[in-house]
Write an enzyme that holds these catalytic residues in place. Structure first.
Site, PDB file in Angstrom:
ATOM      1  N   GLU A  25       1.023  -1.161  -0.025  1.00  0.00           N
ATOM      2  CA  GLU A  25      -0.107  -0.308  -0.128  1.00  0.00           C
ATOM      3  C   GLU A  25       0.910   1.301  -0.050  1.00  0.00           C
ATOM      4  O   GLU A  25       0.473   2.190   0.390  1.00  0.00           O
ATOM      5  CB  GLU A  25      -0.959   0.071   1.184  1.00  0.00           C
ATOM      6  CG  GLU A  25      -1.958  -1.201   1.355  1.00  0.00           C
ATOM      7  CD  GLU A  25      -3.253  -1.135   0.589  1.00  0.00           C
ATOM      8  OE1 GLU A  25      -3.864  -0.089   0.548  1.00  0.00           O
ATOM      9  OE2 GLU A  25      -3.668  -2.069  -0.232  1.00  0.00           O
ATOM     10  N   HIS A  37      -4.493   1.549   7.610  1.00  0.00           N
ATOM     11  CA  HIS A  37      -2.972   1.906   7.314  1.00  0.00           C
ATOM     12  C   HIS A  37      -2.246   2.383   8.418  1.00  0.00           C
ATOM     13  O   HIS A  37      -2.726   2.979   9.354  1.00  0.00           O
ATOM     14  CB  HIS A  37      -2.954   2.904   6.078  1.00  0.00           C
ATOM     15  CG  HIS A  37      -3.410   2.502   4.756  1.00  0.00           C
ATOM     16  ND1 HIS A  37      -4.121   3.238   4.199  1.00  0.00           N
ATOM     17  CD2 HIS A  37      -3.013   1.419   3.973  1.00  0.00           C
ATOM     18  CE1 HIS A  37      -4.312   2.684   2.790  1.00  0.00           C
ATOM     19  NE2 HIS A  37      -3.934   1.378   2.923  1.00  0.00           N
ATOM     20  N   CYS A  67      -2.888  11.371   3.805  1.00  0.00           N
ATOM     21  CA  CYS A  67      -3.271  10.244   2.722  1.00  0.00           C
ATOM     22  C   CYS A  67      -2.875  10.923   1.497  1.00  0.00           C
ATOM     23  O   CYS A  67      -2.764  10.237   0.324  1.00  0.00           O
ATOM     24  CB  CYS A  67      -4.630  10.022   2.897  1.00  0.00           C
ATOM     25  SG  CYS A  67      -4.999   9.074   4.205  1.00  0.00           S
TER      26      CYS A  67
END
Ligand code: SUG
Length: 448
Positions: free
Chosen positions: A174, A250, A370
């Protein structure tokens, strides 16, 4: 050598919407039925970029991906011209179509992992696009991400681009959302911290029970090898699987690092006491290393997930102070806001906060951190970056005008059935490739 960190923020694409696609990401599921406002979303993102630029920081722009992704619809058996494809897919499976329309590439913390040159044996900057294979809509990103990275960092003397990892859960990757770097200054040798959710091969390590672990140990290890990282520049730790099950999908939802500071929740890592000691021991700088560990009795995991405190950016300003770039949701949450006020007064380098309204992105689980991919660059490396992707006052004005011309201020479920949205989106991106001098990074054909 003088070096700086450039944040490349994802420009929100014209088809930004809420489709409830990310199981394990609480905001994505909660907002599934809402209508979206792509114009507001892109302007909110641009405002953050402009604010960073106004602070004297070098700010980059990362272009969106072409959506809808018609190639994948064809691969899944739909046929015809563009409009026919859209109609068929909408009638057969509207959520699948929404996934192909997703603007998820905006969250560039997931675009790639980047290792700056002081940490690598060949003294080059290494990039690997994330395969994002845990979610179908995100698995559509890596090929275009790699093309965009190559168009932005197009110089083999300084930049190395690797193919994304095998597209399979065992190597679930990721990107930088599970990667942070500690250093005395951006140009000095750093310690890159990789945080995984579970191991694919080692069944002795714990796993979350409810929600998926999106980053594997094996993926993090592969990135360390590919990037030719010095031994002293890498540390791999496991995220606490219990918090993944509470919506921490995450590591950047529970921890953020910058220079000689780590801000993390008390429950961020597995065997946290040992993990924090390992980071302290591995830190290769000579400055004091600060760990700001937020206790559970001050900020609960639930407050961390809803306020996105740990998805703030921590940035070093030119005067040596550190700024917390936080989502407005932190200010609105009185417990979190009180914690921030105390943190700013405590003995650590973080002494300012700025709050941003990023609600359009936040409703899909994407906060300030993000939305950005960090790339530490020497002056020489920066001069090899495509200059059109670096924000200036003029570029900001151009991008705002571009967005206002092309973006809608409301998208609801039925709008995805109409191929007019596809045409608008492709035309906008076609124009953007010129604004950012990206060349032919997209593979759509404009019909008619
Ligand atoms: O992958 N949300 C993204 C949010 C990514 C946040 N990134 C970091 N934490 N670095 C995701 O879950 C939701 C899309 C939707 O439901 O329409 C989504 O993809």
């Amino acid at each position: 050598m003088a070096a700086l960190e450039v944040n490349f923020d994802g420009l929100v694409g014209p088809t930004h919407n809420y489709a409830g696609l990310s199981y394990g990401n609480v905001a994505s599921l909660n907002n599934a039925a809402s209508f979206s406002n792509p114009l507001q979303a892109v302007l909110q993102g641009l405002e953050k970029m402009k604010a960073m630029h106004d602070k004297g920081l070098t700010q980059g722009v990362f272009a969106p991906h072409a959506r809808p992704d018609l190639n994948v619809l064809r691969r899944l058996g739909f046929s015809g011209n563009d409009a026919q494809l859209i109609t068929k897919a909408f009638n057969a499976d509207p959520i699948l179509l929404r996934a192909c329309y997703s603007a998820s590439a905006m969250w560039t913390a997931n675009a790639a992992t980047v290792s700056p040159s002081p940490d690598t044996h060949d003294a080059k900057v290494h990039f690997t696009a994330a395969n994002l294979n845990n979610k179908f809509h995100r698995s559509l990103e890596p090929a275009t991400t790699t093309r965009l990275l190559k168009a932005m960092f197009n110089n083999s003397q300084h930049f190395v681009h690797h193919q994304h990892l095998p597209e399979q859960g065992f190597f679930g990757d990721e990107g930088a959302a599970n990667h942070t770097r500690f250093c005395d200054s951006h140009g000095s040798e750093g310690l890159e911290m990789f945080v995984f959710g579970a191991s694919a091969f080692n069944s002795h390590l714990p796993k979350p029970r409810k929600y998926p672990a999106r980053q594997t140990l094996e993926a993090s290890e592969a990135i360390c090898r590919l990037h030719n990282l010095k031994d002293a520049s890498q540390i791999i730790l496991q995220q606490n699987p219990e918090v993944i099950d509470q919506g921490v999908f995450h590591n950047d939802v529970i921890a953020v690092g910058n220079a000689n500071v780590l801000l993390c929740h008390q429950q961020a890592f597995l065997n946290q006491r040992q993990a924090l000691q390992d980071i302290r021991d591995a830190y290769i700088g000579s400055k004091q290393f600060y760990i700001i560990e937020v206790p559970s009795n001050r900020v609960t995991i639930q407050d961390a997930v809803t306020s996105y405190l740990f998805n703030s950016q921590l940035v070093s300003l030119n005067d040596g102070s550190m700024l917390l770039v936080a989502p407005q949701e932190c200010q609105r949450n009185s417990t979190v806001n009180a914690y921030i006020e105390d943190m700013l007064l405590a003995d650590n380098p973080v002494n300012q906060v700025q709050f941003f309204d990023l609600r359009q992105s936040m409703q899909n689980g994407g906060g300030p951190a993000c939305l950005r991919l960090r790339v530490a660059l020497s002056e020489q490396e920066l001069s090899a970056v495509n200059p059109e992707v670096i924000l200036t006052d003029a570029k900001y004005a151009q991008l705002v005008a571009w967005a206002k011309q092309h973006y809608r201020d409301r998208l609801a479920a039925n709008d995805f059935a109409d191929a007019a949205l596809l045409r608008e989106s492709y035309h906008a991106l076609d124009e953007l490739t010129q604004l950012l001098n990206l060349g032919s990074v997209y593979d759509f054909q404009l019909e008619g």
